[in-house]
Design a protein around this motif. Structure first.
Motif, PDB file in Angstrom:
ATOM      1  N   UNK A 102       0.816  -1.220   0.000  1.00 26.78           N
ATOM      2  CA  UNK A 102       0.000   0.000   0.000  1.00 26.78           C
ATOM      3  C   UNK A 102       0.846   1.264   0.000  1.00 26.78           C
ATOM      4  N   UNK A 103       2.144   1.127   0.304  1.00 19.85           N
ATOM      5  CA  UNK A 103       3.038   2.280   0.378  1.00 19.85           C
ATOM      6  C   UNK A 103       4.022   2.320  -0.796  1.00 19.85           C
ATOM      7  N   UNK A 109      -1.620   2.581  -3.347  1.00 18.24           N
ATOM      8  CA  UNK A 109      -2.279   3.143  -2.161  1.00 18.24           C
ATOM      9  C   UNK A 109      -3.769   3.315  -2.427  1.00 18.24           C
ATOM     10  N   UNK A 110      -4.098   3.867  -3.594  1.00 19.77           N
ATOM     11  CA  UNK A 110      -5.508   4.073  -3.962  1.00 19.77           C
ATOM     12  C   UNK A 110      -6.204   2.728  -4.148  1.00 19.77           C
ATOM     13  N   UNK A 144      -4.422  -1.602  13.548  1.00 23.39           N
ATOM     14  CA  UNK A 144      -5.348  -0.475  13.672  1.00 23.39           C
ATOM     15  C   UNK A 144      -5.036   0.342  14.924  1.00 23.39           C
ATOM     16  N   UNK A 145      -4.571  -0.310  15.974  1.00 22.68           N
ATOM     17  CA  UNK A 145      -4.349   0.365  17.250  1.00 22.68           C
ATOM     18  C   UNK A 145      -3.056   1.183  17.288  1.00 22.68           C
ATOM     19  N   UNK A 176      -0.141   2.861   8.045  1.00 26.33           N
ATOM     20  CA  UNK A 176       0.036   2.743   6.595  1.00 26.33           C
ATOM     21  C   UNK A 176      -1.331   2.902   5.945  1.00 26.33           C
ATOM     22  N   UNK A 177      -1.341   3.088   4.628  1.00 24.06           N
ATOM     23  CA  UNK A 177      -2.623   3.195   3.938  1.00 24.06           C
ATOM     24  C   UNK A 177      -3.403   1.880   4.019  1.00 24.06           C
TER      25      UNK A 177
END
Length: 392
Positions: A102-103, A109-110, A144-145, A176-177
């Motif tokens: 994703x990076x 990323x999109x 997520x945390x 990260x995305x």
């Protein structure tokens, strides 16, 4: 119905649930295999096509897996699949699952955000319209945390502020995305449970390691993926492959990054427990799905010791961290709810490390040494698409 059932966690879960007697359907766009071709990096273990896998599973077990090839971002395809199969539970693994991917560039990323968030929303709407009693079991991530300087609770935290107390979703600090897409998913699912009365379990999973489950061990054409590259390979799997081929273990930065980890055999058991004990209608519940916590340095020491037992001279090296993250931090995450439901963890033992290292040694001739070092930088992400990692 297992969305992403051809992937690492999804395939193992599909076979496990099928063996238990569930009627299982796999939904997959096969895009993960396309990523391999696009990036020129392949699983260490040679995996058969999905068609061959499903055929072999029927021969070995006598059980049939239904297969729907398509993209859940295409709602017409998804509608046809769910109305045909009519699942009582949907297990959603069908997302782009790599932070480095994703990076890599703007396009990826999109893609990560569109694929993950829209695919999840389509599944939510399919449940609302056609399967209102269906239980959504969604794979989230402990990422997520982030790494807060307080204990991480399971999904929610009770706080007192200015004399008033409330229980709220635990704060999210994604890194990260990819991780941000998972945060969006959690918020969207929580809202759907509140607004529509949907039932959902959000499984914030730690880093998974290992290859074999009881089911994938039954035949070589059932074997699971083992990603060791710097884009899709997770820390322990990467270290074991590096040890097997004599490459120094690549510790990013100071190596104090601490995360929750679990065996792939525990992943499939957690899915089983979540399905067998469904959330109530209107309930959004969160389980932190991991069994132990290790720092990167901890893992390097464990692999070094296990390698020595097998006659491997294992060394480690600190490389510049391509990520933007704390390299030394407090980390204490709660993970009791799945244990309360009956999870008996497979803890990371010398025997398990021996097994994982032996798999790495067995397929060492398939290792592409050009894919070991990190090639994706969080700070250098560009709007220009990358083609093949290592040669672009």
């Amino acid at each position: 119905m297992i969305v992403g059932g051809d992937g690492y966690c999804g395939w193992a879960s599909a076979l496990h649930l099928s063996k238990l007697g569930y009627e299982v359907a796999i939904v997959d766009s096969l895009v993960r295999r396309l990523f391999d071709e696009q990036l020129g990096m392949y699983t260490l273990t040679p995996i058969a096509s999905l068609q061959k896998r499903v055929k072999r599973w029927k021969e070995v077990s006598g059980k049939q897996l239904a297969v729907y090839i398509g993209d859940v971002c295409d709602f017409e395809f998804l509608e046809d699949a769910v109305r045909t199969f009519k699942p009582e539970a949907v297990v959603h693994f069908g997302e782009q699952r790599s932070a480095p991917y994703s990076m890599m560039d703007r396009n990826r990323a999109v893609f990560t955000q569109q694929n993950n968030v829209i695919g999840t929303m389509n599944i939510m709407f399919a449940i609302k319209e056609f399967l209102p009693e269906c239980h959504l079991v969604k794979l989230g991530t402990m990422g997520e945390y982030g790494t807060p300087n307080i204990d991480i609770e399971e999904g929610f935290i009770t706080i007192t502020h200015n004399g008033r107390t409330d229980t709220l979703p635990y704060p999210k600090q994604a890194s990260s995305f990819y991780h941000l897409s998972k945060v969006h998913d959690s918020h969207n699912i929580a809202f759907a449970c509140k607004a529509w009365g949907m039932r959902a379990t959000d499984l914030n999973q730690g880093v998974v390691y290992g290859v074999h489950t009881d089911e994938t061990s039954l035949h070589e054409e059932l074997i699971n993926r083992l990603d060791y590259d710097a884009v899709f390979g997770t820390a322990l799997n990467r270290f074991c492959v590096q040890a097997a081929v004599g490459h120094p273990l690549t510790i990013y930065g100071k190596g104090g990054q601490t995360r929750g980890y679990l065996d792939i055999r525990d992943t499939v058991r957690c899915i089983e427990l979540a399905i067998a004990n469904p959330a109530k209608l209107g309930e959004f519940r969160v389980f932190n799905q991991f069994t132990e916590q290790f720092s990167v340095n901890d893992l390097a020491k464990l692999v070094t010791r296990a390698g020595a037992k097998l006659g491997l001279e294992v060394k480690a090296t600190n490389v510049p961290n391509p990520r933007v993250e704390a390299e030394e931090h407090y980390y204490n995450a709660k993970h009791t709810r799945l244990v309360e439901l009956g999870l008996e963890p497979h803890l990371l033992s010398d025997a398990l490390l021996d097994s994982l290292l032996n798999v790495a040694v067995q397929y060492a001739d398939r290792v592409d040494m050009d894919q070991i070092l990190p090639a994706v930088s969080w700070k250098k992400i560009s709007s220009k698409p990358k083609t093949v990692v290592g040669t672009a």
